[in-house]
Design a protein around this motif. Structure first.
Motif, short mmCIF file in Angstrom:
data_model
loop_
_atom_site.label_atom_id
_atom_site.label_comp_id
_atom_site.label_asym_id
_atom_site.label_seq_id
_atom_site.Cartn_x
_atom_site.Cartn_y
_atom_site.Cartn_z
N PRO A 192 0.81 -1.22 0.00
CA PRO A 192 0.00 0.00 0.00
C PRO A 192 0.85 1.28 0.00
O PRO A 192 0.50 2.25 -0.68
N LEU A 193 1.94 1.27 0.74
CA LEU A 193 2.82 2.44 0.72
C LEU A 193 3.46 2.59 -0.66
O LEU A 193 3.56 3.71 -1.19
N PHE A 194 3.89 1.50 -1.24
CA PHE A 194 4.49 1.55 -2.57
C PHE A 194 3.51 2.11 -3.59
O PHE A 194 3.87 2.94 -4.44
N ASP A 195 2.25 1.68 -3.51
CA ASP A 195 1.25 2.17 -4.45
C ASP A 195 1.01 3.66 -4.30
O ASP A 195 0.54 4.33 -5.24
N ALA A 196 1.34 4.20 -3.11
CA ALA A 196 1.25 5.66 -2.90
C ALA A 196 2.58 6.35 -3.20
O ALA A 196 2.72 7.54 -2.95
N GLY A 197 3.57 5.59 -3.71
CA GLY A 197 4.86 6.16 -4.05
C GLY A 197 5.81 6.28 -2.87
O GLY A 197 6.77 7.05 -2.92
N LEU A 198 5.56 5.51 -1.80
CA LEU A 198 6.29 5.67 -0.55
C LEU A 198 6.87 4.34 -0.05
O LEU A 198 6.52 3.27 -0.54
N GLY A 199 7.74 4.44 0.96
CA GLY A 199 8.27 3.26 1.62
C GLY A 199 8.81 3.63 2.98
O GLY A 199 9.19 4.79 3.22
N LEU A 200 8.85 2.67 3.91
CA LEU A 200 9.49 2.91 5.20
C LEU A 200 10.97 3.19 4.99
O LEU A 200 11.60 2.62 4.10
N LYS A 201 11.54 4.04 5.85
CA LYS A 201 12.95 4.38 5.71
C LYS A 201 13.86 3.22 6.06
O LYS A 201 14.98 3.11 5.53
N ASN A 202 13.42 2.36 6.95
CA ASN A 202 14.23 1.25 7.39
C ASN A 202 13.31 0.17 7.95
O ASN A 202 12.17 0.46 8.34
N GLN A 203 13.77 -1.05 7.95
CA GLN A 203 13.03 -2.17 8.53
C GLN A 203 14.03 -3.16 9.13
O GLN A 203 15.22 -3.15 8.78
N GLY A 204 13.51 -4.04 9.98
CA GLY A 204 14.30 -5.16 10.45
C GLY A 204 14.18 -6.32 9.48
O GLY A 204 13.57 -6.20 8.41
N MET A 215 -2.21 2.28 21.55
CA MET A 215 -2.25 3.08 20.33
C MET A 215 -3.35 2.55 19.41
O MET A 215 -3.50 1.33 19.26
N SER A 216 -4.08 3.47 18.77
CA SER A 216 -5.07 3.07 17.78
C SER A 216 -4.62 3.41 16.36
O SER A 216 -4.90 2.68 15.41
N GLU A 217 -3.91 4.52 16.21
CA GLU A 217 -3.35 4.92 14.92
C GLU A 217 -1.96 5.48 15.14
O GLU A 217 -1.67 6.06 16.20
N ILE A 218 -1.11 5.31 14.14
CA ILE A 218 0.27 5.82 14.20
C ILE A 218 0.59 6.51 12.89
O ILE A 218 0.30 5.98 11.80
N THR A 219 1.18 7.69 12.97
CA THR A 219 1.65 8.40 11.79
C THR A 219 3.17 8.27 11.73
O THR A 219 3.88 8.68 12.66
N MET A 220 3.65 7.68 10.63
CA MET A 220 5.08 7.41 10.46
C MET A 220 5.68 8.36 9.44
O MET A 220 5.06 8.69 8.43
N GLY A 221 6.92 8.76 9.68
CA GLY A 221 7.70 9.42 8.65
C GLY A 221 8.18 8.38 7.65
O GLY A 221 8.67 7.32 8.04
N VAL A 222 8.01 8.65 6.38
CA VAL A 222 8.39 7.72 5.32
C VAL A 222 9.22 8.47 4.28
O VAL A 222 9.54 9.65 4.46
N ARG A 223 9.57 7.80 3.20
CA ARG A 223 10.29 8.45 2.11
C ARG A 223 9.72 7.93 0.79
O ARG A 223 8.87 7.03 0.77
N LYS A 224 10.16 8.51 -0.31
CA LYS A 224 9.69 8.03 -1.60
C LYS A 224 10.19 6.61 -1.83
O LYS A 224 11.25 6.21 -1.36
N ALA A 225 9.38 5.84 -2.53
CA ALA A 225 9.70 4.42 -2.77
C ALA A 225 11.09 4.29 -3.38
O ALA A 225 11.51 5.11 -4.21
N TYR A 226 11.80 3.26 -2.99
CA TYR A 226 13.19 3.09 -3.43
C TYR A 226 13.54 1.61 -3.51
O TYR A 226 12.87 0.75 -2.94
#
Length: 432
Positions: free
Chosen positions: A90-102, A168-179
């Motif tokens: 879903p983030l990719f479809d919006a042109g986005l991605g998490l900055k980092n993951q485990g 927590m019920s909702e969380i807003t994350m900082g993301v970046r453009k898909a890469y």
């Protein structure tokens, strides 16, 4: 009777009720009206007893999905129960991605954020450090919007709070453009790893290694951004299935765990075999959310501490030496990663660049000897434990490790004066 167990099966619970809210209103009612202790779980991937309760257990499994994205602001708001593997597409479809993951994507985002879960990079913090805001359901059912501009103190502290301030019920994350990222895996001698560690850390966007301590080589992994063509991204359903699939490598490793359990003397030989099996460099390129995680289907229990970055190599060497000297059985490697400092009150990375070192033990095997030996060394280095991974520290220890511990305790008591959110494990943590 209701029954619940965490992912590894080590933590078991018999709550009076299990609530599965589908909306925030239902979540509010579950927290407000639930019999204490009220605890919340996502995928149960914490190894500590965070989810244990004989009162009310709240599952966030039905509260999943992306609420909204903002390409200009580079943020994404998600339901707290959303599994990390369900965020990528879903983030990719919006042109986005998490900055980092485990390297595991089975966790719910609220659980990963709440415990300070992270990937590896000296320039990037944990997932918690990317939280721009969240909605919190406190113990008495009040809902608080928390961000740098609203309930700022709760936002500062609550980004790592493992359900002790509320749910927590909702969380807003900082993301970046898909890469896209190119992954490289290779084996190198241990001495070469120590010689080149800082160079490898600085050369790559992400660098980590796995060391089977009875072997004289490490299995290294790096990720770097790329513009090359890659395969079309998988769907969320395909990502879920990929992570649950048991591969031939996983089956072989599982057999090795069973052999070491029954014949501990073979542990060293098996570790050297698994290291040799990794010989030969391999590379691949994919969209970021597809390349960060790897299947982890051989169950284990885990201890992880964050130590000052400059002491990481010395610390892991001492742990490996202790394992060899005491002939401790097991076949899991030690994992070594880098994490940037943050300003979250009880984050393991509070005001300190860190190296995280993780030790694992097969879930059918006692971890006491291994974890006891490792924890004694972690303590000497001023290590701070991952909140979702096993440790034996108590409130007095945390008071020494965290300058804002007293402030956190005061905030926790203000938001939950009756201790409704505290189970026995958290009473030990907080000295309540």
């Amino acid at each position: 009777m209701n029954a619940w167990a965490n992912w590894s099966g080590w933590v078991k619970s018999s709550p009076q009720q299990i609530c599965k809210p589908t909306t925030e209103a239902e979540l509010i009612a579950a927290v407000r009206d639930g019999v204490g202790p009220v605890r919340v779980v996502g995928s149960g991937h914490s190894f500590t007893a965070l989810g244990e309760t004989n009162g009310t257990l709240i599952s966030l499994d039905a509260m999943q999905g992306v609420v909204s994205t903002d390409l200009a602001a580079l943020t994404a708001t998600v339901h707290a129960g959303t599994k990390i593997h369900a965020l990528g597409r879903p983030l990719f479809d919006a042109g986005l991605g998490l900055k980092n993951q485990g390297d595991i994507d089975r966790q719910a985002i609220a659980g990963a954020v709440g415990t300070g879960t992270h990937g590896t990079s000296p320039q990037l913090g944990s997932l918690s450090a990317e939280v721009k805001g969240f909605r919190l359901v406190a113990a008495e059912g009040q809902v608080l919007d928390c961000s740098p501009s609203s309930n700022a103190e709760i936002w500062e502290a609550g980004r790592v709070s493992f359900g002790s301030l509320g749910v927590m019920s909702e969380i807003t994350m900082g993301v970046r453009k898909a890469y896209k990222l190119r992954e490289r895996n290779w084996v190198m001698p241990v001495d070469e790893c120590w010689r080149d560690l800082n160079t490898l850390r600085d050369k790559h966007r992400h660098f980590e290694f796995f060391w089977f301590p009875y072997a004289d080589a490490v299995v290294a992994k790096s990720f770097d951004e790329t513009t090359e063509d890659v395969a079309a991204p998988l769907s969320s359903e395909q990502m879920a299935a990929r992570g649950d699939r048991v591969t031939a490598d996983q089956r072989t490793f599982g057999y090795g765990c069973e052999v070491a359990r029954f014949v501990p003397a073979l542990s060293a030989r098996l570790q050297r075999l698994f290291t040799s099996a990794s010989m030969g460099a391999s590379t691949r390129a994919r969209w970021s959310h597809e390349i960060f995680p790897s299947p982890r289907n051989v169950k284990f229990n885990e201890m992880e501490y964050a130590v000052p970055a400059g002491n990481g190599a010395d610390c892991i060497r001492e742990i490996a030496e202790a394992i060899r000297n005491r002939k401790i059985a097991g076949v899991f490697p030690i994992e070594f990663r880098f994490v940037k400092a943050d300003d979250i009150w009880i984050s393991p990375f509070y005001k300190r660049d860190a190296v995280t070192i993780s030790v694992h033990q097969y879930h059918r095997q006692s971890y006491d000897t291994l974890f006891g030996a490792a924890e004694a060394i972690f303590k000497r280095y001023g290590g701070r434990p991952h909140w979702g991974k096993l440790h034996t520290l108590k409130a007095a220890d945390f008071e020494r490790l965290y300058p804002r511990w007293g402030d956190y305790q005061a905030l926790r008591r203000r938001l939950d004066p009756a201790g409704k959110l505290l189970n026995p494990h958290l009473k030990t943590v907080f000295g309540a």
